[in-house]
Structure formats: C-alpha cells, structure tokens
Design a protein around this motif. Structure first.
Motif, PDB file in Angstrom:
ATOM      1  N   LEU A  32       3.406   1.814  -1.621  1.00 24.09           N
ATOM      2  CA  LEU A  32       2.184   1.307  -2.248  1.00 24.09           C
ATOM      3  C   LEU A  32       2.018  -0.191  -2.026  1.00 24.09           C
ATOM      4  O   LEU A  32       0.930  -0.661  -1.683  1.00 24.09           O
ATOM      5  CB  LEU A  32       2.193   1.624  -3.744  1.00 24.09           C
ATOM      6  N   LYS A  33       3.094  -0.950  -2.190  1.00 26.53           N
ATOM      7  CA  LYS A  33       3.011  -2.408  -2.001  1.00 26.53           C
ATOM      8  C   LYS A  33       2.647  -2.766  -0.562  1.00 26.53           C
ATOM      9  O   LYS A  33       1.821  -3.651  -0.328  1.00 26.53           O
ATOM     10  CB  LYS A  33       4.324  -3.080  -2.408  1.00 26.53           C
ATOM     11  N   GLU A  34       3.248  -2.088   0.401  1.00 25.92           N
ATOM     12  CA  GLU A  34       2.936  -2.346   1.818  1.00 25.92           C
ATOM     13  C   GLU A  34       1.477  -1.994   2.107  1.00 25.92           C
ATOM     14  O   GLU A  34       0.751  -2.760   2.734  1.00 25.92           O
ATOM     15  CB  GLU A  34       3.878  -1.536   2.726  1.00 25.92           C
ATOM     16  N   ALA A  35       1.055  -0.829   1.635  1.00 27.36           N
ATOM     17  CA  ALA A  35      -0.326  -0.383   1.869  1.00 27.36           C
ATOM     18  C   ALA A  35      -1.330  -1.342   1.232  1.00 27.36           C
ATOM     19  O   ALA A  35      -2.327  -1.720   1.862  1.00 27.36           O
ATOM     20  CB  ALA A  35      -0.517   1.028   1.318  1.00 27.36           C
ATOM     21  N   LYS A  36      -1.071  -1.760   0.005  1.00 29.65           N
ATOM     22  CA  LYS A  36      -1.976  -2.685  -0.692  1.00 29.65           C
ATOM     23  C   LYS A  36      -2.022  -4.040   0.008  1.00 29.65           C
ATOM     24  O   LYS A  36      -3.078  -4.648   0.110  1.00 29.65           O
ATOM     25  CB  LYS A  36      -1.558  -2.869  -2.156  1.00 29.65           C
ATOM     26  N   HIS A  37      -0.864  -4.508   0.467  1.00 35.34           N
ATOM     27  CA  HIS A  37      -0.826  -5.799   1.157  1.00 35.34           C
ATOM     28  C   HIS A  37      -1.788  -5.804   2.341  1.00 35.34           C
ATOM     29  O   HIS A  37      -2.588  -6.725   2.497  1.00 35.34           O
ATOM     30  CB  HIS A  37       0.592  -6.122   1.629  1.00 35.34           C
ATOM     31  N   TRP A  38      -1.707  -4.774   3.188  1.00 35.40           N
ATOM     32  CA  TRP A  38      -2.549  -4.742   4.380  1.00 35.40           C
ATOM     33  C   TRP A  38      -3.991  -4.397   4.048  1.00 35.40           C
ATOM     34  O   TRP A  38      -4.900  -4.831   4.749  1.00 35.40           O
ATOM     35  CB  TRP A  38      -1.947  -3.817   5.440  1.00 35.40           C
ATOM     36  N   ARG A  39      -4.226  -3.656   2.970  1.00 38.74           N
ATOM     37  CA  ARG A  39      -5.617  -3.408   2.540  1.00 38.74           C
ATOM     38  C   ARG A  39      -6.244  -4.703   2.050  1.00 38.74           C
ATOM     39  O   ARG A  39      -7.387  -5.007   2.351  1.00 38.74           O
ATOM     40  CB  ARG A  39      -5.657  -2.381   1.402  1.00 38.74           C
ATOM     41  N   ASP A  40      -5.493  -5.473   1.273  1.00 42.14           N
ATOM     42  CA  ASP A  40      -6.010  -6.722   0.706  1.00 42.14           C
ATOM     43  C   ASP A  40      -6.168  -7.817   1.754  1.00 42.14           C
ATOM     44  O   ASP A  40      -7.118  -8.597   1.706  1.00 42.14           O
ATOM     45  CB  ASP A  40      -5.089  -7.230  -0.413  1.00 42.14           C
ATOM     46  N   ASN A  41      -5.224  -7.904   2.689  1.00 39.99           N
ATOM     47  CA  ASN A  41      -5.214  -8.994   3.667  1.00 39.99           C
ATOM     48  C   ASN A  41      -5.823  -8.630   5.013  1.00 39.99           C
ATOM     49  O   ASN A  41      -6.139  -9.514   5.799  1.00 39.99           O
ATOM     50  CB  ASN A  41      -3.785  -9.499   3.871  1.00 39.99           C
TER      51      ASN A  41
END
Length: 141
Positions: A32-41
């Motif tokens: 989840l953290k990896e996915a959110k990082h790339w979704r946000d950035n």
C-alpha cells in the motif's frame, strides 16, 4: 484510527516473530505504501507513455516495485499491476532527469510469476492476492 493502525504496523515490523495475520498486515502495508507513493508522486513521463502504449491507465493501476538508479541495473525498473489484474515488469534507461526514454529493454507480462490465493497453506493470502486487494481498495477511493 488510521494513526493507530500505522503505529501497530510499525510495532509489528520491529517484532521478531509474527503470526500469519501479522505477516499479512505488514506485507499489505508495504504494498500500500509503495502504491500510494507512486500514485501521489507520479511516475516519469516516459514511463507513462510506455504504460499508455500498452493500454495501461496508470491512474487505475498501481506500482508495486520501482527501483531507480540501483547499482548494476538499468536506470529504472519495476513492476506495475494493471486495472485488469495483470502484472507487468519494465526495464528502461531514462536520461538523468527522467524526461526522455533512452532505451526500453523490456516490458513483459509476468502475471504467471504471481500466485493469487486467499488461503495458501502456511502463509494465508499471497503477495499477488494482497496486491489485488490494494489495487481494488485504491480504486474505490
């Protein structure tokens, strides 16, 4: 509630022995953290173009792994999970500021490498199943 869950995950990461449910929680949190990082950035524009050429809507997909400038490899490589539940591995060289594609080495469907099972003996939910869960949860938002 969210802060308490994050605190519990951080606490679990520091424990030596985890039961199956705790292991699943830590693994899912990492995805989840990896996915959110790339979704946000966002990913670099050249990668977006590659995804689009392969009919992948990056806004509906998630990046599961993305290595940049890791010694001994191309400048950028990783794995993306598409909105259709397919896993693709990419390996590219981008210029220094990641604005231009130098070379696309591979972009392949690696879905057969990921077992998707909710009840695998000894581990419970597999990585592939957890990745799909995260994809579905982020798609609902």
């Amino acid at each position: 509630m969210k802060e308490q869950t994050e605190m519990n995950i951080d606490k679990l990461k520091n424990q030596r022995r985890l039961n199956v449910q705790e292991q699943i929680a830590v693994k899912k949190d990492s995805i989840l953290k990896e996915a959110k990082h790339w979704r946000d950035n966002g990913v670099p524009i050249p990668l977006e173009k590659i995804f689009k050429e392969n009919k992948i809507e990056i806004a509906k997909a998630i990046v599961l792994k993305y290595e940049q400038d890791f010694p001994g490899i191309s400048t950028d490589e990783g794995i993306v999970l598409t909105q259709n539940g397919k896993f693709y591995e990419f390996d590219v060289d981008l210029n220094k500021d990641r604005t231009e594609l130098i070379e696309l080495y591979s972009f392949v469907d690696v879905s057969n490498r990921f077992e998707v099972s909710e009840h695998k003996k000894g581990i419970g939910k597999t990585y592939g199943f957890l990745a799909l869960e995260v994809l579905n949860e982020l798609s609902e938002k």
